[in-house]
Design an enzyme around this catalytic site. Structure first.
Site, PDB file in Angstrom:
ATOM      1  N   GLU A 603      40.623  40.149  40.089  1.00  0.00           N
ATOM      2  CA  GLU A 603      41.552  40.470  38.994  1.00  0.00           C
ATOM      3  C   GLU A 603      43.015  40.355  39.397  1.00  0.00           C
ATOM      4  O   GLU A 603      43.897  40.448  38.554  1.00  0.00           O
ATOM      5  CB  GLU A 603      41.314  41.906  38.514  1.00  0.00           C
ATOM      6  CG  GLU A 603      39.900  42.142  38.022  1.00  0.00           C
ATOM      7  CD  GLU A 603      39.742  43.503  37.367  1.00  0.00           C
ATOM      8  OE1 GLU A 603      39.866  43.574  36.149  1.00  0.00           O
ATOM      9  OE2 GLU A 603      39.486  44.477  38.099  1.00  0.00           O
ATOM     10  N   ASP A 627      42.970  40.983  33.394  1.00  0.00           N
ATOM     11  CA  ASP A 627      43.940  41.448  34.380  1.00  0.00           C
ATOM     12  C   ASP A 627      44.489  40.299  35.207  1.00  0.00           C
ATOM     13  O   ASP A 627      45.671  40.271  35.537  1.00  0.00           O
ATOM     14  CB  ASP A 627      43.310  42.509  35.297  1.00  0.00           C
ATOM     15  CG  ASP A 627      43.397  43.891  34.671  1.00  0.00           C
ATOM     16  OD1 ASP A 627      44.464  44.205  34.126  1.00  0.00           O
ATOM     17  OD2 ASP A 627      42.402  44.628  34.711  1.00  0.00           O
ATOM     18  N   CYS A 674      34.032  37.916  33.203  1.00  0.00           N
ATOM     19  CA  CYS A 674      33.775  38.916  32.160  1.00  0.00           C
ATOM     20  C   CYS A 674      35.038  39.289  31.388  1.00  0.00           C
ATOM     21  O   CYS A 674      35.049  40.258  30.642  1.00  0.00           O
ATOM     22  CB  CYS A 674      33.133  40.162  32.760  1.00  0.00           C
ATOM     23  SG  CYS A 674      34.125  40.905  34.052  1.00  0.00           S
TER      24      CYS A 674
HETATM   25  C1  PEP Z   1      39.476  42.157  32.984  1.00  0.00           C
HETATM   26  O1  PEP Z   1      40.481  42.634  33.500  1.00  0.00           O
HETATM   27  O2  PEP Z   1      39.370  40.979  32.640  1.00  0.00           O
HETATM   28  C2  PEP Z   1      38.310  43.021  32.721  1.00  0.00           C
HETATM   29  C3  PEP Z   1      37.180  42.516  32.307  1.00  0.00           C
HETATM   30  O3  PEP Z   1      38.491  44.354  32.880  1.00  0.00           O
HETATM   31  P1  PEP Z   1      39.228  45.288  31.810  1.00  0.00           P
HETATM   32  O4  PEP Z   1      39.557  44.457  30.613  1.00  0.00           O
HETATM   33  O5  PEP Z   1      38.301  46.394  31.500  1.00  0.00           O
HETATM   34  O6  PEP Z   1      40.420  45.703  32.598  1.00  0.00           O
HETATM   35 MG    MG Z   2      40.358  44.595  34.468  1.00  0.00          MG
END
Ligand code: PEP
Ligand code: MG
Length: 753
Positions: A603, A627, A674
């Site tokens: 991330e 992120d 994801c």
């Molecule tokens: C992301 O950062 O892409 C992620 C899947 O986590 P979140 O959106 O929960 O920070």
């Molecule tokens: Mg994230």
């Protein structure tokens, strides 16, 4: 100057309508700059001209002869250049536009500044002097600052219908407010403002349906307050003398018909409901008293505020709940919470707008589960003046359009119809695999948070969970959930998907994800204590969670554990040590559990460039593109002011994504993604071509992704990838992918106007 500026802005903000706001501006500027004339011109979209809207000192003839074309005159020049012009002798200037027939001397000095809102020139604010001199720097700075505030007033007036009422339709612009997309979808409906009780400044404007009834309510509330104060005075009769107690009479007299009470009644007669009229009049008086030189009189502001609150509390007792709602409600509030959802009949609720909040606020999480479009962080929306106004909520792009024109409405109605048809057409795909026409299978997994996401994900054929955001149950609890509570919840998730994998991310709080019982206050929360950094500092929290996950997986063996916000290998080594410790503990407690695969989220840029070293340590990598985009581009993913710069298709982000797959595969490790990008059809195509082994997305994107994958060949996608990796901007890249998607007959829902 700062004080003057503040008081002009305050006066303008409480002005009754746009005309009086503009009149105030010109009068006050003339005084403040001690100049001969001042004027405001607003741009007319249809005529492509600046129209004089308010002036002082130019004389009556100016009003009939001041329609300056955009490219004509000094005013036009200020507008087209979008920068201030400050000149000593305007008449020397070839673009000078003199107002003939004013019977007055020519104006020499000219200071014009553009009124700009989000790159849009809305008007020009001008100060003139009869002498030949250049306005000093302070005057220039003053006018620029005032113009920036005026821009906000103009946009608000447009949004709340104030311009609509006083202006021909031609002068109206398409007003839109930018926020952040909290949940996809489009909604058209009427605004209902959710506001906290007992807060005078939070009372929205609302038209009264029955003036007589509103006056009756106000009078009853007023009588109650007077009688309360009389009671207090009587109770204190032993402690206070008659003279002191006379103060209470003074206090209640403020409320007499001839004083504030009368003004409130008058405002109700003009159409405001009682609470709105109370807010308007009380706040205006507070402002006047607060500006007084005399400290005794200044103090009276707090008396008025107190009385206002008391009356409000009586009014809210009788006017608390609204009984009638529009058929299609768009609920707007300063910071909507799940409790606000209960204020509206569930079947009428079609959209949400929260002035504050982020993609990860509870309201966004719930709305995604309920599939209701949401815009969050729409900080400029003047929601208190929008009750009853029609708006469009674009949850794809994070936009709010107040008072839409018929054309705009028709555009969005078409989008809604297309969307519904698309969903209907895709339902049949839920049972079918996501396999390209040349036989390449791409497992589609789902991102979950609430248990209610599970059923929908299974219905749409998710092949497992690629990201279970375990912080969601933590966020909706009022304390850290116990090991047993967690284990029960996790087991329901695991059991629902068995034999498919469920990837549980360890607690990822911090940044914009708050736990009410574990407050973190930081100046830079996204660069601070979040994700793995918190859990490694609190092994007691981490170990309990891992133990709960492991115990939940007993007999199911479909658990994967994933670590968020990793920025170096030491964090992984330490986390793995704790996971092994928890594993040994639960084995010793007699549970028969297989050691689950453990993965790392990529991330932050540092993790990209250590992807290979990270992959060597764990069983899989999973990219959090939300992120990663934020950190690579230095763009806060929840800040609507820089939303235009947040681009997952930025060439730098795509190169990083490509590099990660390459590195993971060099280590023969599975790599998934994801972030939201996986569920964006354009992203789906590119990521599949890059070689991502799994794509994980929200349930609402699964069918669209399947449909796309089933319509293309892998070689087509790879060709497209090679092509876009050569392009230099996100816009070019998106355009090119869109062209390919529409060539294969799968045009994506396009909300742009
Ligand atoms: C992301 O950062 O892409 C992620 C899947 O986590 P979140 O959106 O929960 O920070
Ligand atoms: Mg994230």
């Amino acid at each position: 100057m700062l004080e003057t500026l503040r008081s002009i802005v305050q006066e303008v903000n409480v002005a009754k309508d746009l005309n009086s706001a503009l009149a105030t501006v010109v009068e006050r500027v003339q005084l403040a700059l001690d100049t001969n004339a001042c004027a405001v011109y607003l741009f007319d979209n249809n005529l492509q001209k600046f129209i004089l809207r308010a002036e002082v000192g130019l004389g009556p003839a100016a009003n009939s002869d001041a329609n300056l074309a955009f490219s004509e005159g000094l005013v036009g020049l200020v507008g087209s250049r979008a920068e201030p012009i400050n000149i000593e002798n305007a008449s020397d200037y070839p673009d000078y536009h003199y107002y003939p027939g004013t019977g007055k001397d020519k104006y020499y000095s000219f200071l014009g500044v553009p009124v700009i809102h989000h790159r849009n020139v809305l008007g020009v604010l001008v100060a003139h002097g009869k002498e030949s001199y250049k306005f000093d720097e302070e005057a220039e700075a003053f006018l620029i600052t005032l113009a920036s505030q005026l821009a906000v007033v103009l946009v608000h007036a447009e949004a709340t219908g104030a311009i609509k009422e006083t202006e021909p339709a031609s002068t109206r612009q398409v007003v839109k407010f930018e926020g952040v997309a909290g949940a996809n979808g489009i909604a058209i409906g009427e605004v209902v403002v959710a506001y906290p009780l007992a807060d005078l400044s939070a009372v929205p404007d609302r038209n009264s349906e029955d003036v007589g009834e509103e006056i009756k309510l106000f009078k009853a509330a007023l009588a109650n307050v007077k009688s309360d104060i009389k009671d207090v005075s009587a109770k204190l009769s032993e402690e206070l003398g008659l003279e002191e107690r006379a103060l209470f009479d003074v206090y209640t007299r403020i409320l007499d018909d001839s004083a504030i009470g009368g003004e409130i009644e008058e405002t109700i007669r003009q159409g405001q409901w009682a609470q709105g009229a109370l807010r308007e009049v009380i706040l205006r008086h507070i402002q006047v008293f607060e500006k007084m030189e005399d400290p005794y009189l200044r103090e009276r502001a707090s008396d008025i505020r107190d009385l206002g609150r008391r009356i409000l509390s009586y009014l809210q007792k009788t006017q608390r709940s609204r009984t009638e709602f529009p058929e299609q409600v768009i609920l707007i509030g300063d910071e909507l919470t799940p409790a606000n959802l209960g204020e509206v009949p569930p079947r009428s609720l079609v959209g949400l707008v929260s002035i504050r909040g982020s993609k990860n606020s509870h309201i966004s999480i719930l709305a995604r589960a309920m599939e209701i479009p949401v815009v969050v962080g729409a900080v400029d929306v003047p929601y208190l003046q929008m009750d009853g106004i029609e708006v469009i909520v674009d949850g794809y792009q994070g936009l709010v359009f107040p008072n839409p024109s018929n054309t705009l409405k028709q555009h969005f109605q078409r989008v809604i119809a297309e969307e519904q048809a698309m969903v209907r057409g895709l339902e049949a795909l839920s049972e079918l695999p996501a396999t390209t026409q040349d036989g390449h299978h791409v497992p589609i997994l789902v991102n979950t948070g609430l248990l209610s996401d599970v059923a929908r994900s299974l219905q749409r054929g998710a092949q497992g969970v690629g990201l279970y955001r375990t912080e969601v149950p933590y966020m909706i609890s009022d304390r850290f959930p116990s090991e047993r509570q967690q284990a029960n919840l996790y087991r329901q998730h695991l059991a629902a998907f068995v034999p498919n994998r469920v990837t549980m991310r360890t607690l990822d709080v911090g940044g914009d994800k708050d736990l009410p019982y574990f407050p973190i206050k930081e100046d830079n929360p996204f660069l601070g204590w979040r994700g793995i950094r918190i859990t490694l500092d609190h092994p007691e929290i981490f170990l309990v969670q891992i133990r709960a996950m492991l115990k939940a997986s007993e007999g199911l063996n479909n658990l994967r554990i994933m670590l968020p916000m990793i920025s170096n290998v030491t964090e992984v080594d330490e986390a793995l040590q704790y996971i092994r410790q928890a594993y040994n503990e639960v084995l010793q407690e007699g549970h028969a559990i297989e050691m689950p695969p453990v993965g790392v989220m990529i991330e932050v840029p540092a993790a990209v460039y250590q992807a290979r070293e990270l992959a060597r340590r764990v069983d899989f990598l999973s990219v959090g593109s939300n992120d990663l985009t934020q950190y690579m581009l230095a763009v806060d993913r929840n800040n609507s002011s820089v939303a235009d710069l947040y681009h997952s298709f930025h060439p730098a982000v795509l190169k990083a994504l490509h590099y990660i797959v390459y590195m993971a595969h060099l280590e023969n490790k599975l790599v998934s993604i994801c972030g939201e990008l996986a569920g964006d059809p354009r992203g789906t195509l590119l990521l599949m071509a890059m070689g991502y082994d799994e794509l994980s997305m929200s349930a609402s994107s699964i069918l669209k992704a399947k449909s796309l994958i089933r319509s293309v060949t892998m070689s087509q996608a790879k060709l497209l990838l090679d092509e876009v990796l050569e392009l230099h901007t996100a816009e070019e890249i998106e355009k090119r992918i869109d062209a390919v998607i529409s060539e294969i007959g799968l045009a994506e829902i396009d909300t742009s106007v």
